[in-house]
Design a protein around this motif. Structure first.
Motif, PDB file in Angstrom:
ATOM      1  N   PHE A  97     -12.344  -0.603  -6.224  1.00  0.00           N
ATOM      2  CA  PHE A  97     -11.109  -0.600  -7.017  1.00  0.00           C
ATOM      3  C   PHE A  97     -11.438  -0.640  -8.504  1.00  0.00           C
ATOM      4  O   PHE A  97     -12.381  -1.308  -8.926  1.00  0.00           O
ATOM      5  CB  PHE A  97     -10.240  -1.803  -6.646  1.00  0.00           C
ATOM      6  N   ALA A  98     -10.628   0.072  -9.311  1.00  0.00           N
ATOM      7  CA  ALA A  98     -10.823   0.078 -10.757  1.00  0.00           C
ATOM      8  C   ALA A  98     -10.435  -1.272 -11.362  1.00  0.00           C
ATOM      9  O   ALA A  98     -10.981  -1.687 -12.372  1.00  0.00           O
ATOM     10  CB  ALA A  98     -10.005   1.197 -11.396  1.00  0.00           C
ATOM     11  N   SER A 157      -2.855   5.342  -6.856  1.00  0.00           N
ATOM     12  CA  SER A 157      -1.620   4.763  -6.347  1.00  0.00           C
ATOM     13  C   SER A 157      -0.960   4.020  -7.502  1.00  0.00           C
ATOM     14  O   SER A 157      -1.377   2.920  -7.862  1.00  0.00           O
ATOM     15  CB  SER A 157      -1.921   3.811  -5.191  1.00  0.00           C
ATOM     16  N   GLY A 158       0.026   4.643  -8.096  1.00  0.00           N
ATOM     17  CA  GLY A 158       0.666   4.058  -9.284  1.00  0.00           C
ATOM     18  C   GLY A 158      -0.339   4.002 -10.414  1.00  0.00           C
ATOM     19  O   GLY A 158      -0.868   5.015 -10.847  1.00  0.00           O
ATOM     20  N   THR A 159      -0.637   2.811 -10.916  1.00  0.00           N
ATOM     21  CA  THR A 159      -1.623   2.652 -11.988  1.00  0.00           C
ATOM     22  C   THR A 159      -2.992   2.268 -11.437  1.00  0.00           C
ATOM     23  O   THR A 159      -3.931   2.086 -12.202  1.00  0.00           O
ATOM     24  CB  THR A 159      -1.164   1.561 -12.968  1.00  0.00           C
TER      25      THR A 159
END
Length: 173
Positions: A106-107, A55-57
């Motif tokens: 999450f990253a 999602s986006g970045t």
């Protein structure tokens, strides 16, 4: 005549789980020339999927799982015979327990891990069209297409299954 059937199927359309789910079903049937045909089924389905969502970045890793247990009963109605091939229709109703869960990682270190779990139980009804091809007297190859609808947030979908149907001749009690 008493029949047993073992079949492998693919569930599609399971709410909040976008991937096809493999299932295994065992059927026990009673059929006679002067009696109604009835079938009792137990089905189990399970699928685990690891995927990455972007999602986006932001990248999110999702470990998704789905489990189902369905016990159902219903009559089998003969539709048509074509020599060694037979078509049947079977409405079913039963109890189902679905459980969908997602574990998100999450990253970015700004977000903590999150989990989502949704267990649901209720009634599930289905209508199927079954095709049997006789191999030998008491052994048949089967295909079934089933449309099902659940109550209480269980959802709806389609199942396609292939299996072996085997019978025992004699007097049913």
């Amino acid at each position: 005549r008493l029949w047993g059937q073992i079949s492998y199927g693919i569930l599609t359309g399971v709410d909040r789980f976008d991937d096809p789910v493999p299932s295994l079903r065992v059927d026990f049937s009673r059929a006679g020339t002067n009696a109604r045909s009835w079938s009792l089924s137990v089905e189990s389905a399970r699928r685990s999927v690891g995927r990455t969502i972007e999602s986006g970045t932001q990248e999110i890793a999702d470990a998704a799982r789905f489990r189902r247990v369905w016990v159902s009963v219903g009559p089998r109605f003969p539709v048509r015979e074509f020599g060694r091939a037979s078509l049947y229709s079977s409405p079913r109703i039963g109890y189902v327990r679905d459980q969908t869960s997602h574990d998100y990682t999450f990253a970015s270190p700004l977000f903590a891990e999150q989990s989502y779990e949704r267990p649901v139980s209720g009634l599930l009804g289905g209508l199927s069209l079954d095709a049997d091809l006789e191999v030998v007297t008491n052994l048949r190859i089967t295909w079934s297409g089933e449309v099902w609808q659940g109550s209480g947030g269980i959802g709806n979908g389609i199942t396609n299954r292939f299996g072996l149907r085997f019978g025992v001749s004699g007097r049913a009690m």
